[in-house]
Write a protein that holds these residues in place. Structure first.
Motif, mmCIF file in Angstrom:
data_model
loop_
_atom_site.group_PDB
_atom_site.id
_atom_site.type_symbol
_atom_site.label_atom_id
_atom_site.label_comp_id
_atom_site.label_asym_id
_atom_site.label_seq_id
_atom_site.Cartn_x
_atom_site.Cartn_y
_atom_site.Cartn_z
ATOM 1 N N LEU A 196 0.812 -1.215 0.000
ATOM 2 C CA LEU A 196 0.000 0.000 0.000
ATOM 3 C C LEU A 196 0.848 1.269 0.000
ATOM 4 C CD1 LEU A 196 -2.828 -0.946 2.556
ATOM 5 C CD2 LEU A 196 -3.102 -0.554 0.095
ATOM 6 N N VAL A 197 1.952 1.262 0.739
ATOM 7 C CA VAL A 197 2.739 2.496 0.882
ATOM 8 C C VAL A 197 3.796 2.663 -0.199
ATOM 9 C CG1 VAL A 197 2.353 2.570 3.370
ATOM 10 C CG2 VAL A 197 4.409 1.447 2.485
ATOM 11 N N GLU A 198 4.233 1.584 -0.812
ATOM 12 C CA GLU A 198 5.337 1.668 -1.770
ATOM 13 C C GLU A 198 5.055 2.591 -2.960
ATOM 14 O OE1 GLU A 198 9.107 1.245 -3.079
ATOM 15 O OE2 GLU A 198 8.238 0.635 -1.152
ATOM 16 N N PRO A 199 3.835 2.637 -3.508
ATOM 17 C CA PRO A 199 3.596 3.513 -4.673
ATOM 18 C C PRO A 199 3.812 4.999 -4.412
ATOM 19 C CG PRO A 199 1.866 1.855 -4.501
ATOM 20 C CD PRO A 199 2.670 1.771 -3.240
ATOM 21 N N PHE A 200 3.904 5.403 -3.162
ATOM 22 C CA PHE A 200 4.083 6.823 -2.845
ATOM 23 C C PHE A 200 5.562 7.225 -2.748
ATOM 24 C CE2 PHE A 200 -0.019 5.570 -1.010
ATOM 25 C CZ PHE A 200 -0.863 6.512 -1.606
#
Length: 334
Positions: free
Chosen positions: A11-15
């Motif tokens: 969830l956090v990696e794309p940011f």
């Protein structure tokens, strides 16, 4: 690691890429920005159990963690200027003067933002231009945060207030002061007409050919009348096509005319790395980034230092015996 933890990572990696661009805008250093993004993800991992998706979006939560990390880092660091925002213009034939104990604005290699994943956020490269990044350095840390969050990233006043840990009224007040200060230092925030990326690259390719031939008149024909050159860590900078020509005549007379060039791109701007022949090798000399308008090249920001070349993945030297066409290969992301 549990399945839930693995899901959090996804969830956090794309940011990550947009947070890198944000931290760079705040700090003016690619190296520091990478470190703080790592710190942001470490803090997010440690406090992942505290995240409440009913109170804020995951993106807003991550930006708050990144902002706190940036504000803490900035407490111990001064601003990172460029010479043109620090001292008066120089004589192009005057002695080179190195700025002592100064941390300069650094370029951000485009390759750091090229994730190759179309699902990830598209970064506004125009807001990363060196002139914009330099203007942001004139703002206080919180003014800087307010301007970036509101005018560049389009967060609402309430979202920006949550990220900055303050009120919407305070954010709007900081934003107005920041806009006024940016106007004072002469950087326009509204979109301006400019050549396409391919056209900008073509201008710089022509400049590279003239540079390789030590053709000063050819270089001057590619410049705007008010072109500006600066070269941190030197304090020297000057403006005007005539001054630019005088300086380049001195460069070729002093350094010689045997160079190897490699294309690079940073801050959404085209450029090249210049290697100078020293004995049997070509040694790193400068990394040059250009602002290109419809009328020609209007700015050349020239950087020096082994850490700059390393940030772009450039070789520490080139063998003079290697074929020229091998030495002129494009750098990845350039």
């Amino acid at each position: 690691m549990t399945a839930r933890d693995e899901g959090f990572d996804r969830l956090v990696e794309p940011f990550r890429t947009e947070l890198l661009a944000y931290c760079y805008r705040m700090l003016g250093s690619a190296h520091d920005a990478e470190d703080l993004v790592q710190d942001t993800y470490l803090r997010a991992w440690r406090t992942r159990g505290q995240y409440d998706d009913t109170r804020s979006s995951l993106r807003t939560w991550l930006y708050r963690i990144a902002t706190n990390a940036c504000l803490t880092a900035l407490e111990a660091r001064g601003r990172r200027p460029l010479p043109s925002g620090l001292v008066a213009a120089s004589d192009p034939l005057g002695p080179l003067v190195q700025g002592e104990n100064l941390a300069w604005l650094q370029p951000l290699p485009d390759s750091l933002l090229d994730t190759g994943d179309p699902a990830r956020a598209v970064i506004d490269r125009s807001s990363l231009r060196l002139a914009v990044a330099a203007a942001l350095q004139h703002l206080s840390p919180r003014q800087r945060g307010a301007l970036i969050l509101r005018d560049i990233l389009s967060f609402s006043a309430s979202e920006a207030a949550e990220i900055l840990g303050t009120t919407a009224i305070s954010v709007n007040s900081s934003l107005q002061r920041a806009r006024t200060r940016v106007k004072e230092v002469g950087v326009r925030q509204e979109p301006v007409s400019e050549p396409s990326a391919a056209e900008q690259r073509a201008w710089v390719d022509r400049y590279m050919k003239a540079f390789e031939h030590a053709d000063v008149e050819g270089l001057k024909r590619l410049l705007t009348e008010d072109v500006l050159m600066e070269m941190p860590p030197m304090l020297n900078w000057f403006a005007g096509r005539s001054n630019y020509g005088l300086f380049m005549e001195w460069v070729f007379a002093e350094c010689g005319t045997d160079w190897r060039l490699k294309t690079v791109a940073a801050n959404g701007q085209p450029g090249f790395a210049a290697y100078l022949r020293v004995g049997g090798r070509y040694e790193p000399h400068t990394l040059q980034l250009f602002t290109v308008t419809a009328e020609g090249i209007s700015r050349n920001s020239v950087f020096q230092g082994s850490e700059v070349f390393a940030a772009f993945g450039l070789e520490a030297g080139l063998d003079a015996q290697r074929p020229v066409n091998m030495q002129l290969r494009n750098v990845e992301g350039g």
